[in-house]
Each structure stands twice: as structure tokens, then as C-alpha cells.
Design an enzyme around this catalytic site. Structure first.
Site, PDB file in Angstrom:
ATOM      1  N   LYS A   1     -57.957  88.779  59.480  1.00 20.29           N
ATOM      2  CA  LYS A   1     -57.062  87.991  60.313  1.00 20.29           C
ATOM      3  C   LYS A   1     -56.913  86.632  59.654  1.00 20.29           C
ATOM      4  O   LYS A   1     -57.898  85.944  59.407  1.00 20.29           O
ATOM      5  CB  LYS A   1     -57.660  87.842  61.722  1.00 20.29           C
TER       6      LYS A   1
ATOM      7  N   SER B   1     -56.104  81.942  54.437  1.00 22.68           N
ATOM      8  CA  SER B   1     -56.784  82.450  53.241  1.00 22.68           C
ATOM      9  C   SER B   1     -58.264  82.094  53.203  1.00 22.68           C
ATOM     10  O   SER B   1     -58.844  81.913  52.143  1.00 22.68           O
ATOM     11  CB  SER B   1     -56.089  81.929  51.969  1.00 22.68           C
ATOM     12  N   ARG B   2     -58.874  81.984  54.406  1.00 23.78           N
ATOM     13  CA  ARG B   2     -60.313  81.687  54.510  1.00 23.78           C
ATOM     14  C   ARG B   2     -60.671  80.310  53.959  1.00 23.78           C
ATOM     15  O   ARG B   2     -61.827  80.031  53.661  1.00 23.78           O
ATOM     16  CB  ARG B   2     -61.163  82.765  53.799  1.00 23.78           C
ATOM     17  N   PHE B   3     -59.680  79.421  53.826  1.00 21.76           N
ATOM     18  CA  PHE B   3     -59.938  78.071  53.333  1.00 21.76           C
ATOM     19  C   PHE B   3     -60.079  77.159  54.557  1.00 21.76           C
ATOM     20  O   PHE B   3     -59.275  76.250  54.780  1.00 21.76           O
ATOM     21  CB  PHE B   3     -58.792  77.614  52.418  1.00 21.76           C
TER      22      PHE B   3
END
Length: 399
Positions: free
Chosen positions: A196, A376-378
Site C-alpha cells: 500500500k 515508495s516507503r520513503f
């Protein structure tokens, strides 16, 4: 009378189109209901009527509630998190109407369910015209309201990442309807592919408040406004004397400059572990806002006066339950547990005293980390740490 084959639905990367497609299918079922009204007096519960009734039952029993959940659990909370100005005012006025529609339509459906079941089984041929008309009118006005206001607002306000989030939630909800036995291993292997992407908000170290408790209060108020599911639910993680950790969900009952307070049985497993090691960690996770807060610190018991005041504020049955249950201790059966409760209820009266084995704990925070999901998991992570003089420092952590 009714086309039992469904039109091809859009992909979940177009979630608003999927919701509109659901409306199209609902309208077909409503049309079938109205046709049944004229069909039954002349033909009775013949094969055509039985098939039509079964199709309507199948749709409203298995699919319609998913559409309601899409709106209640995802679409409306996501809109509340991003709507501003006139959009926020419109949503504040309209959302309660939509949610009440869902409740009313569910109640109306119960009136029709029995009649349609009897028709589908060929046991009766009676369908209330007034019940059908109320159901059709409410659903039709409900869908028009959503199509004229809610859907355009979502298309205008949601980013591509938010659309993907909404579509993924809708797809997961439908996947949970049932998994064949032969597919269970594949589902387990597919966990690694569940993703997600977040993108509702950002967290900047130059914009957060100097005091982490004030920052937490601000986020908590936003969670309340967004109608997050149980925003006061938190994980409490403790460590036993043998070094083994355990965790459970409890409800925070107070937070202020002193710390975070919850109440429990002092003989429970978590209380015993806190007696051996009085350091613990808390975690709040507000998925609707893509946020979590991690809190670490030392735990102490609240005063007897404070525990007494909170105990007296609880509903009577909750006080009786706290008295009757020796939390975490084994018991032979549910019946034995109920018997304990009845015994306590007979003896305690209308104003039971707080038992000595029940009271509050307060975690005094030493470290508080605010986490905001990003694409983007940043992710954004801002951590506060308490200094020896009681002041707080803060810094950004890499994701």
C-alpha cells in the site's frame, strides 16, 4: 425478467468507476424488485420469479454491504482527511446523511428479506409494494446524492496514490469474502506482494510543535475528526523477567503532561511483567490517516484516588466485570465466568467499590516518535527525546 450475467467491472485502479459500476448493478436489482411486484399477482412464484428473487437476495446479502463498507471505512474517512473549505463543509453536512441512509436501507432490507426468501423457495408469492417502493426510493436518492457530490469530490481531491489506496482496500475487502481451501497456501505466499503506497500528508521537523505531548494532542484531535476506528486503541508492549516480550491492545483513558494512562487488573500478565520491568512501549496506529506514534518510557501505578475516580465513572456492568474477572488466570468454562459475575452482581449492589487488584498505570514518556506514511516507503519520522532537565529534543530519522 433479470439478466443474471454481470457486466464487466472496471479494474480497481479506477475505484470511483468501480463504485459507480456497483450503483449500476444495484439499479438492475431494484428494477427486478419492481418487476416482481407486477409479475407475482399474475404468475405466482414460478421459476422466473424464484430465479429473480434469488438473484436479488444474493446481491443484497453478499455484495451491497461491501459497497457500504467501501464508503464508511475508506472513501468518506479519506475525503475527511483531505477536504478543506467548502468541500469540508459539504462533507460535514452530507456524510452523516449517507451513513444514516446505510442504516435505514439495511433495516428496510430486513423487511424484504423474508418475503424474497419465501418467493425464492416457492413457498409464497407475496411481496409488499410499500416496502419495495420505500427501498427503491431511498436507494435511488442515496446513489444520486453520491454521484452528484461525493464521487466528483473524490475525483477532484484524491491523488493517484490515494486512488490506488482506495482501490486496494476495495479489492482486499472483496477478496475476504472467501478463499477456497486449495488457494490458502497461495494466499500465504502472496503476503509478500501486499503493498500500500501512502501519500495523504507529510511531516516536517520545522512544522511540528516543540512539545511532543501537544503534537500528540493535535494528531489525536485530527484522528477524532477523521472518525478513525477507535483512535484511543494502543498496543502496550511489556517484557517479562525472562526477557520475553508480549503485547496487547488496550484503550488509553487519559493523556496529559504526566503521560499516558490506562486501567487494568494488577494481577494480569502485563501487570506482573511491569512489576519485573517497569519500562514499556506504546503504539498508536491510525491507518485512515497513514500515521503511527511510538512511545517508550517508565510505567508507574496511578494513585488510589485517581483509580477510584475512574472506576466510579465506568458503567455498572463494566465495574462488575472488572471485579468478577481475575484477568489472565485460567478458568474452567465460560459458564464459570458468568457464575462469578452473577455472584458479584448480587453482592456488590449498585455502587461497587474498586477492588484492590484493579487500577491504573501511567507511562511517563521518554521517547516519542511520530511516523507519517509517504510514497515508495520513503516515510517521515520525527523523534522527540526527553533530556535530564525535562526538556525535549527532536530530530528526523531516516525511514
Amino acid at each position: 425478467m433479470n439478466n443474471l450475467l454481470h457486466d464487466a467491472a472496471p479494474d480497481f485502479d479506477q475505484p470511483i468507476a468501480v463504485l459507480k459500476h456497483c450503483h449500476g448493478r444495484i439499479r438492475k436489482q431494484l428494477a427486478t424488485l419492481e418487476k416482481l411486484l407486477s409479475h407475482l399477482p399474475e404468475h405466482g412464484a414460478d421459476e422466473q420469479a424464484r430465479q429473480a428473487a434469488a438473484a436479488v437476495l444474493k446481491y443484497f446479502e453478499k455484495a451491497a454491504h461491501l459497497h457500504h463498507e467501501d464508503e464508511e471505512q475508506d472513501l468518506i474517512p479519506m475525503l475527511r482527511a483531505v477536504a478543506q473549505g467548502e468541500d469540508a463543509a459539504t462533507l460535514q453536512a452530507l456524510a452523516p446523511v449517507i451513513l444514516q441512509d446505510h442504516k435505514d436501507m439495511d433495516a428496510m432490507w430486513q423487511d424484504l428479506h423474508e418475503q424474497l426468501t419465501a418467493i425464492a423457495e416457492g413457498a409464497a408469492a407475496v411481496l409488499s409494494a410499500s416496502a419495495v417502493q420505500r427501498f427503491v426510493q431511498r436507494y435511488t436518492s442515496h446513489m444520486e446524492r453520491e454521484e452528484s457530490v461525493i464521487a466528483p469530490m473524490a475525483l477532484r481531491l484524491f491523488s493517484p496514490a490515494q486512488m490506488a489506496q482506495l482501490g486496494a482496500a476495495m479489492q482486499r475487502r472483496r477478496a475476504q469474502l472467501g478463499v477456497p481451501e486449495s488457494n490458502k497456501a497461495a494466499v500465504g505466499q502472496a503476503v509478500a506482494d501486499l503493498r500500500k503506497d501512502y501519500g495523504q500528508a507529510s511531516l516536517n521537523e520545522h512544522e511540528v510543535l516543540d512539545d511532543p505531548m501537544l503534537q500528540f494532542t493535535q494528531w489525536f484531535e485530527q484522528a477524532l475528526k477523521a472518525e478513525v476506528n477507535e483512535p484511543n486503541a494502543m498496543t502496550v508492549a511489556t517484557v517479562a523477567a525472562n526477557g520475553r516480550p508480549s503485547s496487547r491492545i488496550v484503550l488509553v483513558k487519559q493523556f496529559d503532561e504526566r503521560g499516558f494512562t490506562w486501567y487494568t487488573n494488577y494481577d494480569s500478565r502485563k501487570a506482573q511483567e511491569l512489576a519485573d520491568n517497569n519500562f514499556a512501549a506504546l503504539l498508536f496506529f491510525w491507518s485512515e490517516l497513514e500515521r503511527q506514534v511510538r512511545i517508550e518510557g517508565r510505567v508507574e501505578r496511578t494513585s488510589d484516588d485517581e483509580s477510584d475516580r475512574y472506576f466510579r465513572s465506568r458503567p455498572l456492568k463494566s465495574r462488575l466485570s472488572a471485579t468478577a474477572s481475575r484477568q489472565s488466570a485460567p478458568i474452567a468454562s465460560r459458564a464459570a465466568l458468568e457464575e462469578n459475575y452473577e455472584t458479584v452482581a448480587r453482592q456488590a449492589g449498585e455502587d461497587p467499590l474498586r477492588p484492590a487488584y484493579w487500577g491504573g498505570f501511567r507511562l511517563i514518556p521518554e521517547r516519542i516518535e511520530f511516523w507519517q506514511g509517504r510514497r515508495s516507503r520513503f516515510h517521515d519520522r520525527i523523534v522527540y527525546e526527553r533530556q535530564a532537565d525535562g526538556s525535549w529534543t527532536r530530530q528526523r530519522l531516516q525511514p
